[in-house]
Design an enzyme around this catalytic site. Structure first.
Site, PDB file in Angstrom:
ATOM      1  CD  GLN A 280      -3.576  -4.155   6.400  1.00  0.00           C
ATOM      2  OE1 GLN A 280      -3.582  -2.798   5.689  1.00  0.00           O
ATOM      3  NE2 GLN A 280      -4.342  -5.347   6.003  1.00  0.00           N
TER       4      GLN A 280
ATOM      5  CG  ASP B  21      -9.203   0.690   4.833  1.00  0.00           C
ATOM      6  OD1 ASP B  21      -8.961  -0.291   4.124  1.00  0.00           O
ATOM      7  OD2 ASP B  21      -8.973   0.336   5.785  1.00  0.00           O
TER       8      ASP B  21
ATOM      9  CE  LYS C 175      -3.829  -2.541   2.150  1.00  0.00           C
ATOM     10  NZ  LYS C 175      -4.644  -2.903   3.786  1.00  0.00           N
TER      11      LYS C 175
HETATM   12  N1  GUN Z   1      -6.987  -6.968   6.494  1.00  0.00           N
HETATM   13  C1  GUN Z   1      -6.966  -6.986   5.088  1.00  0.00           C
HETATM   14  N2  GUN Z   1      -7.157  -6.236   3.921  1.00  0.00           N
HETATM   15  C2  GUN Z   1      -7.960  -5.077   5.094  1.00  0.00           C
HETATM   16  C3  GUN Z   1      -8.435  -3.960   3.996  1.00  0.00           C
HETATM   17  O1  GUN Z   1      -8.518  -3.727   3.039  1.00  0.00           O
HETATM   18  N3  GUN Z   1      -8.146  -2.594   4.508  1.00  0.00           N
HETATM   19  C4  GUN Z   1      -7.042  -2.814   6.151  1.00  0.00           C
HETATM   20  N4  GUN Z   1      -7.359  -1.837   6.992  1.00  0.00           N
HETATM   21  N5  GUN Z   1      -7.281  -4.215   6.643  1.00  0.00           N
HETATM   22  C5  GUN Z   1      -6.898  -4.873   5.852  1.00  0.00           C
END
Ligand code: GUN
Length: 286
Positions: A97, A120, A53
């Site tokens: 996350q 998100d 990311k």
């Molecule tokens: N953990 C797995 N996928 C995601 C996501 O798309 N966003 C976040 N914040 N955590 C995750």
């Protein structure tokens, strides 16, 4: 194989290019879009995800700040960090996350993120906005799936879409987006007695369960569009989705591969949400 592939790598590359242009336009106005990514603990998969990311952001010219914390970080300290980022005008998107260590209430953390920075799309306000068709951030995975449908010229309007899975981050928002696009939507889940009877009626199937071979060739209407959100490992430890790709690709009209399908689209849509957040903040500052 009869199905055509929906190439998430190629589409995400195009989207990243469009984001980079929007970043350059904002920078020309003196605004540097910024994403903050918070990782608590040492979960190996999470470490890989956040690394991607951050790299994706930098690839478009956006700033990204990765904050890593010990697994023992207290909930109060994490909430304080989120509040500080809410108040930081150089940060336009905040991503915490998941999963978080079990002593931290993930919902409480998500609800502390300012909805204007909720890239998100997990905040209850974002979910509510999606439900009633108001503007807000859409969760990245279902948003990416909609872009994939658009890219192949398949409008959900008037079609029957079956979503397998009812998670808050994929299944439910996916169903809402398809409904908003005028599909007739069925949501199936582990309590659905005859899944195949449902999926055989579908023009569009989205599999988002997290289990291999949930969808097999006998469960698919010839020519259907099959979108595979799953991310699993097979017996040879290779990445695979929820769909029996070898079988289903003989029947479907379109299919997404794993890897190279929905995964890169999820990452691309995070960038789209972040540039959107920065553009909205810049418009308000004028
Ligand atoms: N953990 C797995 N996928 C995601 C996501 O798309 N966003 C976040 N914040 N955590 C995750």
């Amino acid at each position: 194989m009869t199905a055509q592939l929906i190439d998430g790598n190629a589409l995400s590359k195009k989207i990243r290019g469009e984001v980079a242009e929007r970043v350059a336009a904002l920078k020309a106005r003196g605004v540097q879009p910024g994403l903050a990514v918070i990782l608590v603990g040492e979960n190996p998969a999470s470490q890989v995800y956040v690394k991607h990311k951050v790299a994706d952001c930098e690839g478009t010219g956006m700033r990204s700040v990765l904050e890593r914390y010990e697994p023992t970080m207290s909930e109060a300290d994490l909430l304080a960090r989120v509040r500080a980022l809410n108040d930081d005008p150089a940060i336009h998107g905040i991503l915490v996350q998941l999963p978080l260590p079990s002593h931290i209430d993930a919902n409480k953390v998500i609800e502390t993120i300012s909805p204007s920075k909720d890239v998100d799309g997990f905040h209850v306000q974002s979910a509510g906005a999606l439900m009633i068709g108001q503007p807000g951030f859409k969760p990245c995975t279902p948003y990416g799936c909609m872009k994939m449908l658009e890219s192949i010229g398949v409008s959900p309007k008037g079609r029957h879409a079956v979503v397998i899975g009812r998670s808050n981050i994929v299944g439910k928002p996916m169903a809402m987006l398809l409904l908003q696009a005028n599909a007739t939507v069925t949501i199936c889940h582990s309590g659905t007695p005859d899944l195949g009877a449902m999926t055989r009626q579908a023009d569009i199937v989205v599999a988002a369960v997290g289990k291999r071979n949930v969808l097999t060739a006998d469960m698919v209407k010839p020519g259907a569009v099959v979108i595979d959100v799953g991310m699993n490992r097979n017996d040879e430890d290779k990445l695979c989705g929820d769909v029996d790709f070898a079988g289903v690709s003989q029947v479907a009209g379109w299919i997404t591969p794993v890897p190279g399908g929905v995964g890169p689209m999820t990452r691309a849509m995070l960038l789209v949400n972040t540039i959107e957040a920065a553009e909205r903040a810049a418009a308000q500052a004028v």
